[in-house]
Write a protein that holds these residues in place. Sequence first.
Motif, mmCIF file in Angstrom:
data_model
loop_
_atom_site.group_PDB
_atom_site.id
_atom_site.type_symbol
_atom_site.label_atom_id
_atom_site.label_comp_id
_atom_site.label_asym_id
_atom_site.label_seq_id
_atom_site.Cartn_x
_atom_site.Cartn_y
_atom_site.Cartn_z
ATOM 1 N N GLY A 107 9.375 -9.698 2.764
ATOM 2 C CA GLY A 107 8.941 -10.673 2.589
ATOM 3 C C GLY A 107 9.886 -10.666 1.285
ATOM 4 O O GLY A 107 10.176 -11.815 0.856
ATOM 5 N N PRO A 108 9.934 -9.762 0.024
ATOM 6 C CA PRO A 108 11.055 -9.875 -0.809
ATOM 7 C C PRO A 108 12.493 -10.331 -0.390
ATOM 8 O O PRO A 108 13.547 -10.989 -1.061
ATOM 9 C CB PRO A 108 10.238 -8.344 -1.435
ATOM 10 N N MET A 110 13.626 -11.786 2.176
ATOM 11 C CA MET A 110 13.423 -12.732 2.203
ATOM 12 C C MET A 110 13.832 -14.031 1.295
ATOM 13 O O MET A 110 14.206 -14.978 1.491
ATOM 14 C CB MET A 110 12.153 -13.136 3.721
ATOM 15 N N LEU A 111 12.545 -13.325 0.673
ATOM 16 C CA LEU A 111 12.527 -14.796 -0.940
ATOM 17 C C LEU A 111 13.938 -14.465 -1.575
ATOM 18 O O LEU A 111 14.343 -15.564 -1.940
ATOM 19 C CB LEU A 111 11.489 -13.528 -2.193
ATOM 20 N N LEU A 112 14.950 -12.818 -1.494
ATOM 21 C CA LEU A 112 16.061 -13.567 -2.253
ATOM 22 C C LEU A 112 17.203 -13.656 -1.540
ATOM 23 O O LEU A 112 17.915 -14.621 -2.366
ATOM 24 C CB LEU A 112 16.388 -11.925 -2.412
ATOM 25 N N GLY A 114 16.541 -16.497 0.057
ATOM 26 C CA GLY A 114 16.377 -17.737 0.101
ATOM 27 C C GLY A 114 16.815 -18.475 -0.939
ATOM 28 O O GLY A 114 17.302 -19.066 -1.190
ATOM 29 N N GLY A 115 16.562 -17.547 -2.075
ATOM 30 C CA GLY A 115 16.850 -17.713 -3.338
ATOM 31 C C GLY A 115 18.363 -17.874 -3.632
ATOM 32 O O GLY A 115 18.983 -18.938 -4.025
ATOM 33 N N TYR A 119 20.502 -21.078 -4.155
ATOM 34 C CA TYR A 119 21.347 -21.530 -5.435
ATOM 35 C C TYR A 119 23.176 -21.682 -5.005
ATOM 36 O O TYR A 119 23.396 -22.216 -5.734
ATOM 37 C CB TYR A 119 21.264 -19.351 -6.524
#
Length: 146
Positions: A107-108, A110-112, A114-115, A119
Amino acid sequence: MRALVLCLMLFASPALAVQPDEMLSDPVLEARARDISRDLRCPVCQGEAIDDSNAPISRDLRLLVRERLVAGDSDAEVVDYIVARYGEFVLFKPRASGTGLILWLAGPAMLLIGGGLAYAMTRRRARPEAELTEAEKARLAELMKE
C-alpha cells in the motif's frame, strides 16, 4: 408505529451465529473468545468473522477457540494455534512478517509510486511551450489577415 420500528431497526445489534451451547459459562473467557473470534475470518465465507458466519467450519473454529481458552492458553497462543492449523488466511489483519510483510508494504509503495508519477506528469505539463520563429510569426499574421 413506523418510528418505533425504525428505531428498533437502527439500534438492533447484529445477529451473531454463536449458538447458546457454544458459549462459555465464565463471562471473562467468553469475552476473550469473542475478541479473538472478531479477528478470525471464516475460511468459507471469507468476508465474515467466525462469530458472524453460520458455516460449519466457523462453528468448529469457535469451539476450538473456546477449547483452547479453557485449556489455559493466552489470546496470542490461541491465535497462533489457529494460524498453525489453517494458515494466515484466517486473520483479518495479516501479520507484518514473512509474506504478510508484502501486504503491509504494498500500500505505501503504491502510494509513493502514484505520487511520483503524478508529480512527474505535472512537471512535464508545466514546461513552457516553444516560441514561434520569425518565419512562423509572419506566416501566422498572413493567415490571420485572410
